[in-house]
Design an enzyme around this catalytic site. Structure first.
Site, short mmCIF file in Angstrom:
data_model
loop_
_atom_site.label_atom_id
_atom_site.label_comp_id
_atom_site.label_asym_id
_atom_site.label_seq_id
_atom_site.Cartn_x
_atom_site.Cartn_y
_atom_site.Cartn_z
N MET A 198 -4.08 14.21 0.64
CA MET A 198 -2.99 13.34 1.12
C MET A 198 -3.25 12.94 2.57
O MET A 198 -3.11 11.77 2.95
CB MET A 198 -1.63 14.07 1.07
CG MET A 198 -1.26 14.62 -0.27
SD MET A 198 -1.38 13.38 -1.54
CE MET A 198 -1.58 14.43 -2.94
N ASP A 201 -5.98 10.29 2.77
CA ASP A 201 -5.51 8.94 2.44
C ASP A 201 -4.61 8.39 3.55
O ASP A 201 -4.66 7.21 3.89
CB ASP A 201 -4.75 8.97 1.12
CG ASP A 201 -4.17 7.62 0.80
OD1 ASP A 201 -4.96 6.70 0.52
OD2 ASP A 201 -2.93 7.44 0.87
N THR A 202 -3.81 9.28 4.12
CA THR A 202 -2.87 8.85 5.17
C THR A 202 -3.63 8.36 6.40
O THR A 202 -3.24 7.37 7.03
CB THR A 202 -1.91 10.01 5.51
OG1 THR A 202 -1.24 10.36 4.30
CG2 THR A 202 -0.88 9.62 6.54
N ASP A 249 9.70 18.20 3.08
CA ASP A 249 8.91 18.49 1.88
C ASP A 249 9.35 19.86 1.37
O ASP A 249 10.26 20.47 1.94
CB ASP A 249 7.39 18.48 2.22
CG ASP A 249 6.51 18.18 1.01
OD1 ASP A 249 6.51 18.99 0.07
OD2 ASP A 249 5.82 17.16 1.01
N MET A 270 13.95 17.09 -2.65
CA MET A 270 14.47 15.72 -2.51
C MET A 270 15.39 15.31 -3.66
O MET A 270 16.12 14.34 -3.55
CB MET A 270 13.31 14.73 -2.36
CG MET A 270 12.42 14.62 -3.55
SD MET A 270 11.02 13.58 -3.15
CE MET A 270 9.93 13.97 -4.49
N HIS A 287 5.45 6.90 -7.24
CA HIS A 287 4.51 6.70 -8.36
C HIS A 287 4.29 7.98 -9.17
O HIS A 287 3.75 7.95 -10.25
CB HIS A 287 3.19 6.08 -7.88
CG HIS A 287 2.25 7.05 -7.22
ND1 HIS A 287 0.91 6.82 -7.10
CD2 HIS A 287 2.48 8.26 -6.62
CE1 HIS A 287 0.35 7.83 -6.47
NE2 HIS A 287 1.26 8.71 -6.17
C1 LIG Z 1 1.51 12.80 -3.55
S1 LIG Z 1 2.10 13.84 -2.28
C2 LIG Z 1 2.34 12.72 -0.94
C3 LIG Z 1 2.31 13.38 0.41
C4 LIG Z 1 2.46 12.41 1.58
N1 LIG Z 1 3.64 11.63 1.49
C5 LIG Z 1 1.24 11.54 1.71
O1 LIG Z 1 1.21 10.44 1.21
O2 LIG Z 1 0.27 12.00 2.30
C6 LIG Z 1 3.71 14.19 -2.80
C7 LIG Z 1 4.43 15.13 -1.89
O3 LIG Z 1 5.77 15.28 -2.38
C8 LIG Z 1 6.14 16.63 -2.25
N2 LIG Z 1 7.21 16.90 -3.22
C9 LIG Z 1 7.11 16.90 -4.58
N3 LIG Z 1 8.28 17.17 -5.13
C10 LIG Z 1 9.17 17.35 -4.10
C11 LIG Z 1 10.54 17.68 -4.06
N4 LIG Z 1 11.24 17.85 -5.17
N5 LIG Z 1 11.13 17.77 -2.85
C12 LIG Z 1 10.41 17.60 -1.70
N6 LIG Z 1 9.09 17.29 -1.68
C13 LIG Z 1 8.48 17.18 -2.88
C14 LIG Z 1 4.86 17.38 -2.56
O4 LIG Z 1 4.90 18.71 -2.04
C15 LIG Z 1 3.83 16.51 -1.86
O5 LIG Z 1 3.62 16.90 -0.53
#
Ligand SMILES: C[S@@+](CC[C@H](N)C(=O)[O-])C[C@H]1O[C@@H](n2cnc3c(N)ncnc32)[C@H](O)[C@@H]1O
Length: 384
Positions: A198, A201-202, A249, A270, A287
Site C-alpha cells: 500500500m 502504491d501511495t 484504520d 469503518m 474497490h
Molecule cells: C487496500 S488497503 C488501503 C490502504 C491505504 N488506504 C492505501 O491506499 O495505501 C485497505 C485498508 O483498509 C483497512 N481496513 C479494512 N477494513 C477496515 C475496517 N473495517 N475499518 C478500518 N479499516 C479497515 C485495512 O487494514 C487496510 O489498511
C-alpha cells in the site's frame, strides 16, 4: 472461324480465372496457416504467463537487481552467482537470467574474462529501466508489489470458476474461512508486506493527487479512512500544513504506523464509526467491496461529514467501459486488479458511470472524476 475464336477466348478466360482462384486459395491457405501459427504461439505464451511474475519474484527475493546495481555495470554470471545469498547452479542461474532478459528485466551481453591463463566469453547482465525499479532503497522501488505473499494471494485464483456463480462470492473467504483482512491480522508477515504494498502504491500516487490543489482548498480537517500506516496522510499533511490530518484504520494497523506529529492516529472499524472531519480520504478502500457494503461505508462517511461542504476524496481505479484501452498502459493491470478484487474480497473496480451512481445513491450529489499523473488510479471528489 469467328465462333472458334470466341470459344478459344472463353477457354482462355476460364483457365486464367481458375488459375487466379487457385492462387487466391493458396494465398488464403498460407494466410490461414500463418494466422493459426500466430495464435498457436500466442496461446503457448498465455499458458506460461505465470512464469513472468514468478521469475521476477525469484530474482527480487534473491536480491539480483540490488547486486547488479551495487556492481554498477555489466556483471558476469559467475560474479553474480558468487554474490547470491544461496548457492546456485551456473546453468540454472543462466536459464533464469535468460528468461528475465527476454522479458527486458535485465540486459544481456557477453564479456571476455581471464580464465586460468586464458580467456573465455561469459554471459553478463546489467539493469534496465524495469529492474532499476526493483532496487531496494530507491524511493519508488516496486519490490513490495513484486514479492507480496504470493503463496496466499494466488490461492483464490485457483478457485475462479466457483466465483462466477454468485455475484456476492468471495473466493478468499470460501477457501480460508475468514475475510482477507482478518487473515492478514493473524499472519503478521503478510500484514507487514501488505502495508508495504500500500505504501509503495501511495508513494507513486500521492504526488499526482496533491497536484489537484483545489480539491484540498478550504479543508480544515481530513481523515484518511483505511489509511494503513499513514503514508498518504503524511503526504497530505506535508503538502497542506493547514489541514489537520488523521489516519484511521484497524487498531493493529495504526499502531504499526510510524509516529508523526502532524498526523493523529485513531483505531476503529469503518463499518461502525468514522471520526468526524471536513473531508474523508478513501484510497483503495471502496474497490474492496460490493455496492451494498460500499453504501454502508458511505453512510458512515456521511455521518462523519458536515452537512454543508463535506466531501469524500476517493482514490481508486476507474475502468474505461467499452474503451479498447489503446494507449492506456495500465489497461491490463486494471482488468487483472478487477478480478483480484472479485476473488480476494468479492469487490470490484468500477466504471465512471458506476462510481457516479454509487455516490449519488449515497447522497453525494456533486461528483468530479480526474486522472492522476503516473498512477493506475483516478481521483474522485464527491460533495454532499
Ligand atoms: C487496500 S488497503 C488501503 C490502504 C491505504 N488506504 C492505501 O491506499 O495505501 C485497505 C485498508 O483498509 C483497512 N481496513 C479494512 N477494513 C477496515 C475496517 N473495517 N475499518 C478500518 N479499516 C479497515 C485495512 O487494514 C487496510 O489498511
Amino acid at each position: 472461324m469467328r465462333t472458334n475464336t470466341i470459344y478459344a477466348e472463353q477457354l482462355l478466360l476460364a483457365s486464367s480465372s481458375m488459375e487466379e482462384n487457385m492462387e487466391k486459395k493458396e494465398r488464403q491457405g498460407k494466410e490461414g496457416d500463418e494466422l493459426l501459427q500466430a495464435v498457436h504461439a500466442q496461446l503457448w505464451t498465455q499458458v506460461f504467463s505465470f512464469a513472468n511474475s514468478q521469475t521476477l519474484r525469484c530474482a527480487v527475493e534473491l536480491h539480483i537487481p540490488d547486486i547488479i546495481h551495487a556492481h554498477a555495470g555489466p556483471m558476469t554470471l559467475s560474479h553474480l552467482a558468487s554474490k547470491l545469498p544461496l548457492p546456485s547452479s551456473p546453468d540454472r542461474l543462466r536459464r533464469l537470467m535468460c528468461f528475465l532478459s527476454h522479458l527486458n528485466i535485465f540486459k544481456h551481453s557477453t564479456m571476455i574474462t581471464p580464465s586460468g591463463g586464458d580467456e573465455r566469453e561469459e554471459d553478463a547482465y546489467e539493469l534496465t529501466p524495469l529492474s532499476r525499479l526493483l532496487v531496494r532503497g530507491e524511493e519508488k522501488n516496486m519490490v513490495p508489489m513484486v514479492t507480496v505473499g504470493f503463496n496466499v494471494l494466488m490461492v483464490p485464483w485457483h478457485h475462479i470458476i466457483g466465483s462466477l456463480e454468485k455475484s456476492s462470492d468471495n473466493a478468499f473467504k470460501r477457501v480460508f474461512g475468514v475475510e482477507f483482512y482478518q487473515y492478514a491480522e493473524q499472519d503478521a508477515e503478510l500484514g507487514v508486506r501488505l502495508n508495504e504494498v500500500m505504501a509503495c502504491d501511495t508513494r507513486w500516487t500521492m504526488p499526482g493527487v496533491i497536484e489537484w490543489k483545489e480539491v484540498f482548498e478550504g479543508v480544515g480537517s481530513l481523515v484518511d479512512v483505511g489509511g494503513g500506516t499513514g503514508t498518504a496522510a503524511r503526504a497530505i499533511a506535508e503538502a497542506f500544513p493547514a489541514i489537520k490530518c488523521t489516519v484511521f484504520d484497524h487498531p493493529h494497523v495504526v499502531e504499526s504506523a510510524p509516529e508523526c506529529e502532524d498526523v493523529a492516529r485513531i483505531g476503529g472499524d469503518m463499518f461502525e464509526f468514522i471520526p468526524p472531519a471536513d473531508a474523508l480520504f478513501l484510497k483503495w478502500i471502496l474497490h474492496n467491496y460490493g455496492d451494498e457494503e460500499c453504501r454502508k461505508i458511505l453512510k458512515r462517511c456521511k455521518e462523519a461529514l458536515p452537512e454543508k461542504g463535506g466531501k469524500v476524496i476517493i482514490v481508486d481505479t476507474v475502468m474505461d467501459g467499452d474503451d479498447d484501452g489503446a494507449g492506456d498502459e495500465f489497461k491490463d493491470a486494471r482488468l487483472a486488479l478487477d478480478l483480484e478484487m472479485m476473488l480476494l474480497f468479492g469487490g470490484k473496480e468500477r466504471t465512471e458511470e458506476e462510481w457516479r451512481r454509487l455516490l449519488q445513491h449515497a447522497g453525494f450529489s456533486k461528483c468530479r472524476i480526474m486522472p492522476i499523473k503516473s498512477s493506475i488510479h483516478s481521483l474522485i471528489e464527491a460533495s454532499l
